[in-house]
Design a protein around this motif. Structure first.
Motif, PDB file in Angstrom:
ATOM      1  N   ASP A 309      -4.793 -10.857   5.770  1.00 15.91           N
ATOM      2  CA  ASP A 309      -6.218 -10.676   6.074  1.00 15.91           C
ATOM      3  C   ASP A 309      -6.644 -11.364   7.364  1.00 15.91           C
ATOM      4  O   ASP A 309      -7.820 -11.366   7.711  1.00 15.91           O
ATOM      5  CB  ASP A 309      -7.131 -11.138   4.926  1.00 15.91           C
ATOM      6  CG  ASP A 309      -7.033 -10.218   3.722  1.00 15.91           C
ATOM      7  OD1 ASP A 309      -6.562  -9.077   3.893  1.00 15.91           O
ATOM      8  OD2 ASP A 309      -7.429 -10.635   2.625  1.00 15.91           O
ATOM      9  N   LEU A 313      -3.091  -6.648   7.068  1.00 16.66           N
ATOM     10  CA  LEU A 313      -3.611  -6.261   5.757  1.00 16.66           C
ATOM     11  C   LEU A 313      -2.472  -5.659   4.960  1.00 16.66           C
ATOM     12  O   LEU A 313      -1.480  -5.190   5.532  1.00 16.66           O
ATOM     13  CB  LEU A 313      -4.694  -5.176   5.896  1.00 16.66           C
ATOM     14  CG  LEU A 313      -5.946  -5.460   6.714  1.00 16.66           C
ATOM     15  CD1 LEU A 313      -6.780  -4.193   6.801  1.00 16.66           C
ATOM     16  CD2 LEU A 313      -6.757  -6.562   6.060  1.00 16.66           C
ATOM     17  N   ARG A 315      -2.305  -2.504   2.603  1.00 19.25           N
ATOM     18  CA  ARG A 315      -3.145  -1.388   2.177  1.00 19.25           C
ATOM     19  C   ARG A 315      -2.257  -0.177   1.942  1.00 19.25           C
ATOM     20  O   ARG A 315      -1.375   0.114   2.747  1.00 19.25           O
ATOM     21  CB  ARG A 315      -4.195  -1.091   3.261  1.00 19.25           C
ATOM     22  CG  ARG A 315      -5.241  -0.074   2.854  1.00 19.25           C
ATOM     23  CD  ARG A 315      -6.460  -0.138   3.778  1.00 19.25           C
ATOM     24  NE  ARG A 315      -6.153   0.241   5.152  1.00 19.25           N
ATOM     25  CZ  ARG A 315      -7.063   0.249   6.128  1.00 19.25           C
ATOM     26  NH1 ARG A 315      -8.305  -0.137   5.899  1.00 19.25           N
ATOM     27  NH2 ARG A 315      -6.725   0.613   7.348  1.00 19.25           N
ATOM     28  N   ASP A 316      -2.492   0.515   0.841  1.00 17.87           N
ATOM     29  CA  ASP A 316      -1.707   1.706   0.476  1.00 17.87           C
ATOM     30  C   ASP A 316      -0.216   1.401   0.432  1.00 17.87           C
ATOM     31  O   ASP A 316       0.627   2.216   0.842  1.00 17.87           O
ATOM     32  CB  ASP A 316      -1.958   2.857   1.464  1.00 17.87           C
ATOM     33  CG  ASP A 316      -3.433   3.241   1.541  1.00 17.87           C
ATOM     34  OD1 ASP A 316      -4.108   3.144   0.496  1.00 17.87           O
ATOM     35  OD2 ASP A 316      -3.890   3.620   2.624  1.00 17.87           O
ATOM     36  N   ARG A 468     -10.672  -3.253   7.563  1.00 19.90           N
ATOM     37  CA  ARG A 468     -10.517  -2.464   6.335  1.00 19.90           C
ATOM     38  C   ARG A 468     -11.298  -1.154   6.399  1.00 19.90           C
ATOM     39  O   ARG A 468     -10.951  -0.189   5.741  1.00 19.90           O
ATOM     40  CB  ARG A 468     -11.007  -3.270   5.122  1.00 19.90           C
ATOM     41  CG  ARG A 468     -10.129  -4.462   4.781  1.00 19.90           C
ATOM     42  CD  ARG A 468     -10.531  -5.014   3.420  1.00 19.90           C
ATOM     43  NE  ARG A 468      -9.911  -6.297   3.160  1.00 19.90           N
ATOM     44  CZ  ARG A 468      -8.650  -6.459   2.734  1.00 19.90           C
ATOM     45  NH1 ARG A 468      -7.900  -5.413   2.554  1.00 19.90           N
ATOM     46  NH2 ARG A 468      -8.165  -7.666   2.514  1.00 19.90           N
ATOM     47  N   ASN A 469     -12.388  -1.138   7.164  1.00 20.07           N
ATOM     48  CA  ASN A 469     -13.226   0.078   7.149  1.00 20.07           C
ATOM     49  C   ASN A 469     -13.638   0.501   8.552  1.00 20.07           C
ATOM     50  O   ASN A 469     -14.723   1.004   8.770  1.00 20.07           O
ATOM     51  CB  ASN A 469     -14.475  -0.145   6.282  1.00 20.07           C
ATOM     52  CG  ASN A 469     -15.380  -1.234   6.841  1.00 20.07           C
ATOM     53  OD1 ASN A 469     -14.936  -2.080   7.600  1.00 20.07           O
ATOM     54  ND2 ASN A 469     -16.641  -1.201   6.473  1.00 20.07           N
TER      55      ASN A 469
END
Length: 778
Positions: A309, A313, A315-316, A468-469
């Protein structure tokens, strides 16, 4: 006399206020003439306007008259297409770009339009233009947004992005103006470097680059290598080692240096690791100890120096790196394979493919391929010397269209990060009560999410923009100026979207303006003052009211890594921990200057090594191009293996097909030898610091090793090509190239290599290893 004094005074003010910037008087003198042309051009129909722009294509070398005509035509095209009349400062920015400068324009001053008009100007001079952006979203957005202007000026435009096919890319690159992210343009160049048929090339020769966020691309990311890799197999980390290292503790089993670049085992840590791995000796000169030591070192760096973080990250089911300078996921970015596999083992996710590096190029070397470069950014003066040193570019500071009335408060400094965070929460709560919109700039994903959680606990809802977004970034940023909004973002540099007071529809603009406009809060000083300025610059756009304040701590990473020796006598408030002593402000500014100096020296050092590689690449590419476009390969093989060539010609009754077979063989070997050469140079660089121990100059030694090896490539290409033909089995269908060893990678992919966190301090690492070896022998 009065006029002369006025000019002198103006020039002195420019030198004092805008050091290292070029004189704008010449361009400013053209503005009245441009305005004078407007009434005549307004009377033209769309077709006549396009025809007037086409007339500029007939002119040879442009002078002031052509710049005036372009400024007037571009201003009218923008008015018709976008209902926006370009301000004088935007026209000034266009002229600065057309004359090959990096123009500094404040946030919200309309860089996108200035860049588009300059691109059209270069295109009307008959030059092919690449508008280089920092991400794919901006490339597509700007190309589509500016297309109506280009259409009116009779200029074709296209863009490239990862989802586009080879044919779509070729079409985009053959437009007059092509928008693309710096990585995507670089990857297409690398892909072209591997084609075996001239018709498969997608990029024409580079001519002009206009770089958006020029300081980010040319300075912050200059040394980032773009890599083309071919498939080998999955990268396997040593799972047993990963499990052992996961249990080690800082201070007991390993130590790290103050700047977080190196980690090393203590004597106790060495003993634990050796015992856990079956009683091996990590420091023995024989056996598998040395192999295991390399695996332990990589696993330890993944465990101790790379933080989830913050640096990456998960992720997936994949490890995704975070681009620190942009605060967003670097989609195709990875560490060198051993470290990538170690982080994947640390996080217990499936290993990604391991690849053989076929070619790579740094962003700086990619930009150096363009004969003409210009750029635009909000913060160029701070890196003016670097732009001059590395790119021979001068900065032109464009004054704002409307005076900046933003209020920048003095930094608030605290003894500890926890006290600082408490003060930030109080500041957000205080300002939010008034309804004034707030933008908070944090250092990383973890900090943004921690702050969001703390705000939620006290009933303050916020929108978080981080890696993240980042796909929703434009929507989030566009609405950050609405009444009562609280937005927390990891990094505002290069976001490319203006924050309008009152939100994207601007309905509450007056209400928000009366409250003081957007309030920007920095949670710490960035390693570069430019990043501070870019965050601040989100408030006060185009004369809007706004305010900014930075919070800092004497225990922030910036200070601990760059200026940890705090002067004695600095005292903090016993309750809040706030420090008002001016020495604390000086210490933080000093830490920032040290960080900037370190980055500059790394950049300088990287370029010293890269320059030779780029000269070699240019020479080799010229030879490869001859092999690709001519019958040189056929001539060489016919001369070197006449009997085998005759046998091939008789079996394949098609001269063009014979020529292509020869070409495939030669191109395979030159590509393989270049790939091997890059690997050799990497090995040399990694061991070059050992030469320094013998009091030899590392760069000289690098050149001494690299140049003779390079000169072997072209002769060796011919020699191997002849051997491949001699050994090949020829049938009535020609040659089975794969059976002859001419096998290209079954799949290729591209990625950016993240800075290796322990490579730049190789000498320190060597000292640590030697110290451990001595301890072990004792």
């Amino acid at each position: 006399m009065a006029a002369l004094m006025s000019r002198v005074g103006k020039r002195l003010r420019r030198i004092i206020q805008r050091p290292a910037s070029v004189e704008l008087t010449r361009y400013e003198a053209l503005l009245p003439a441009i305005e004078k042309r407007e009434p005549e051009i307004e009377k033209l129909s769309d077709e006549e306007l396009t025809e007037a722009a086409a007339n500029l294509r007939e002119v040879g070398k442009w002078g002031d008259d052509q710049l005036v005509e372009l400024g007037a035509l571009g201003r009218e095209a923008a008015r018709r297409a976008l209902d926006e009349r370009a301000f004088d400062v935007q026209v000034l920015g266009t002229l600065g770009l057309l004359t090959g400068h990096v123009v500094q324009m404040a946030t919200g001053e309309g860089k996108t339009l200035a860049g588009a008009l300059a691109a059209a100007g270069y295109a009307l001079q008959g030059k092919r233009v690449h508008v280089v952006t920092v991400n794919d979203y901006l490339a597509r957005r700007d190309a589509e947004w500016m297309k109506p202007i280009f259409d009116l000026l009779g200029v074709t435009v296209g863009w490239v992005e990862p989802s586009r096919t080879r044919e779509e890319r070729r079409e985009a690159y053959h437009a007059d103006v092509t928008y693309g992210a710096v990585s995507e343009i670089g990857f297409d160049m690398l892909r072209d470097r591997l084609v075996t048929k001239a018709e498969e090339l997608v990029q024409p020769e580079p001519e002009v680059a206009i770089i958006d966020e020029a300081d980010s691309v040319l300075v912050d990311e200059a040394r980032v290598p773009l890599v083309m890799a071919g498939s080998v197999d999955a990268g396997q980390a040593d799972e047993e080692v990963a499990n052992v290292v996961r249990r080690l503790r800082l201070g007991l089993h390993y130590e790290t240096d103050k700047d977080g670049r190196n980690a090393w085992l203590t004597t106790a840590g060495s003993s634990v690791v050796e015992k856990s791995l079956g009683g091996i000796d990590l420091y023995s000169e024989s056996g598998d100890g040395q192999d295991r030591l390399a695996a332990v070192n990589v696993a330890l760096h993944a465990h101790a120096l790379l933080e989830r973080d913050v640096d990456y990250l998960v992720r997936d089911g994949k490890v995704q790196l975070i681009n620190a300078s942009r605060g967003r996921v670097a989609e195709l970015q990875r560490w060198p394979d051993g470290l990538q596999a170690a982080v994947e083992a640390k996080e217990q996710v499936p290993p990604s493919d391991r690849g053989e590096i076929l070619d790579s190029i740094t962003v700086q070397a990619l930009m150096a391929r363009y004969p003409q470069v210009a750029g635009m950014t909000g913060t160029a003066v701070a890196v003016a010397e670097q732009l001059r040193e590395f790119y021979q570019l001068e900065v032109a500071v464009i004054p704002p269209n409307t005076e900046n009335i933003r209020e920048d408060a003095k930094d608030r400094i605290f003894a500890s990060p926890s006290q600082k965070l408490r003060a930030i929460e109080e500041e957000i709560a205080r300002v939010h009560e008034t309804g004034q919109p707030i933008l908070v700039g944090t250092q990383d994903v973890a900090e943004s999410e921690e702050l969001a959680e703390k705000l939620a606990k006290v009933g303050l809802e916020c929108v978080v923009l981080n890696a993240r977004n980042d796909a929703e970034e434009a929507e989030i940023i566009a609405d950050a100026g609405r009444y009562g909004a609280v937005t927390v973002s990891t990094q505002m540099a290069g976001r490319g979207t203006d924050i309008r007071l009152g939100g994207k529809d601007g309905k509450d603009r007056e209400r928000v303006a009366e409250l003081g406009g957007l309030h920007v809060i920095g949670t710490a000083r960035y390693p570069s003052s430019r990043l501070d300025d870019q965050l601040r610059g989100r408030a006060g756009r185009q004369g809007d009211p706004g305010s900014s304040i930075f919070f800092a701590s004497l225990n922030d990473d910036l200070v601990l890594q760059n200026a940890p020796d705090i002067p004695e006598g600095i005292e903090s408030d016993s309750e809040t921990g706030e420090i008002t002593d001016v020495a604390a402000h000086r210490q933080i500014k000093h830490a920032q200057r040290v960080a900037e100096g370190v980055d500059l020296e790394i950049h300088r050092n990287t370029w010293r090594y890269t320059r030779l590689i780029e000269r070699q690449r240019t020479e080799l590419l010229a030879h490869r191009d001859k092999l690709l476009r001519t019958d040189l390969a056929k001539e060489q093989l016919e001369k070197g293996a006449p009997e085998k060539f005759k046998e091939l010609s008789e079996a394949v009754d098609d001269e063009a097909k014979v020529e292509q077979i020869c070409r495939e063989i030669a191109l395979f070997h030159i590509d393989q030898l270049w790939s091997d050469h890059l690997a050799f140079l990497t090995d040399v660089r990694e061991s070059i610091h050992l030469r320094a121990l013998a009091r030899e100059t590392p760069l000289d030694e690098f050149h001494r090793a690299a140049i003779p090896e390079f000169h072997k490539i072209i002769p060796e290409t011919e020699k191997r090509s002849i051997a491949s033909l001699e050994e090949a089995e020829i049938t009535e269908n020609g040659i089975d190239l794969a059976a002859s060893g001419v096998r290209r990678a079954t799949s290729t992919w591209t990625y950016l290599v993240h800075d290796n966190p322990f490579d730049s301090d190789a000498e320190q690492a060597l000292k640590k290893v030697r110290s451990l070896l001595r301890r072990k022998k004792d």
